[in-house]
Structure formats: structure tokens, C-alpha cells
Write an enzyme that holds these catalytic residues in place. Sequence first.
Site, PDB file in Angstrom:
ATOM      1  N   LYS A 250       5.362 -31.667  10.534  1.00 26.43           N
ATOM      2  CA  LYS A 250       4.170 -30.934  10.957  1.00 26.43           C
ATOM      3  C   LYS A 250       2.962 -31.867  10.918  1.00 26.43           C
ATOM      4  CE  LYS A 250       5.896 -26.712  11.495  1.00 26.43           C
ATOM      5  NZ  LYS A 250       5.716 -25.624  10.526  1.00 26.43           N
TER       6      LYS A 250
ATOM      7  N   ARG B 227      13.137 -25.913   5.513  1.00 25.42           N
ATOM      8  CA  ARG B 227      13.589 -25.965   6.913  1.00 25.42           C
ATOM      9  C   ARG B 227      13.133 -27.306   7.482  1.00 25.42           C
ATOM     10  NH1 ARG B 227      11.501 -24.901  12.062  1.00 25.42           N
ATOM     11  NH2 ARG B 227      13.019 -23.990  13.539  1.00 25.42           N
TER      12      ARG B 227
END
Length: 238
Positions: free
Chosen positions: A209, A232
Site C-alpha cells: 500500500k 493479507r
Amino acid sequence: MVKLMGILNLTPDSFIESSRAVPADVPARIRTMQDAGASIIDLGAVSTRPGASPVGLEEEWLRLEPALRAVAAMPSRPQISIDTTRAEIVRRAFSVLGEFIVNDISSGEDDPEMLGVAGSLGLPYVAMHKRGTPSTMDGLCEYPEGIIPSLTSYFKDFERRASAAGVSDWILDPGLGFAKTPEQCWEILYGLEALTALGHPVLIGASDKRFTGGNTALAHAVAILHGASILRLHMRSL
């Protein structure tokens, strides 16, 4: 023990190219991810990266169905989660695969039938917090009451909605990067105890991210230290 959820995207435009797969490659990719430590494989047929274009239901199913049939034919397979916001996709996937985890980035808000379908099928459910759509979420990051209190309130309300729909086995995902600034994402990671206190496993999706600045490992370490149950991730981001 923290579980690893490996990401396998059935999309041509997912943010991380190495996470993309075509149906014929799915069984081999799953075995490789299992060897790398993944106990859950997350299949997604719609990109949710910032700026991603919408995908219709039939296109989503066209991408997903062959992969599900390949998984169903595997003699031994890990736990599967399916990243979708559509109840109809859940119905169709269940008819092919049987039980799986519903991974819904909208917590049932994008499809009013979602929670009822998940509840009726007895499926585990990942509820994620977001605002807006991939094209609008970056402008929806204001939380006057503070990000942690806002998330706590949101998931307490989700608990009520889920219970009414018959969904009791659910996992909390604070939605890092979805209508959150980088500073808010780090605040969430360092304040996870407020969310784990709600009594459900917490899933963290920090892999690659933007807010990590390329340091996924640090984000994972902070998440584990503060109580995350599931990471995840793109499997190269261990």
C-alpha cells in the site's frame, strides 16, 4: 499464530502485476503460495486500486468461474476467500466451490442482499471499512471524531447488522488505504487493540500500500505486535 492470506488476482489491471493469474495457472500458483506459508488464498476478479474502473457482474463471473472450477478440482486445497461485493457472485461461487470466506470490502453496503446471502449459506465473512469508490475514496478521509473511534463505532454497528442477517463468524478489516491518509493508516496499526477488543479477528491488508512507503515489513510487524490475526499480502511481500 498469525495466518497469511495470499492474494491471487484474476484481473488484467490489478496494482501488483505479480499477483495476477489466469485460470489455467491457478492450481500451481496456489501450491506455490501454500509452500510460502499461505493458509488462505484470496481470489479477486475486480480491481479495487485507486482509480480502478467499475466491472459488471457478468464480467466478474467470467473471470472468476474458471478459476473456481480449477480450485474445486484440486485434490487438496487451502481455505479460499473470494473478494467480491456482490451477493449473486457469492451464490454462484458457492454452487461451484462449497464453503469459502466472503471478503467484502463494502461490509454489505454495496449490495443489500449480501449479508442475508452470506448468513443463509453459513459463510465466514470479512467486513472491511471504506468510504466511496476507488475513484472517490482519496477525498473522503476526514474523521472529525478521530479515525479509531470512527472505526470502533462503524464495526459495532456492523455487528448489529450482521447479527440480524445471521452472520456470526466474521473478521474485521479496517481498510487501510481506503479513505484513509497515510497518517491515519499508521494510527490504525498502532491502535489495533481498540479494534481487537471488539472480539473478532482483525485482518490487515498493508501489502504494497502507498502509505507504507515501500516498507510493508514494518507495517506487518506493527500489525502483529498490536494484535492482528491475519495478514493479507502479495506473497513476495513477506
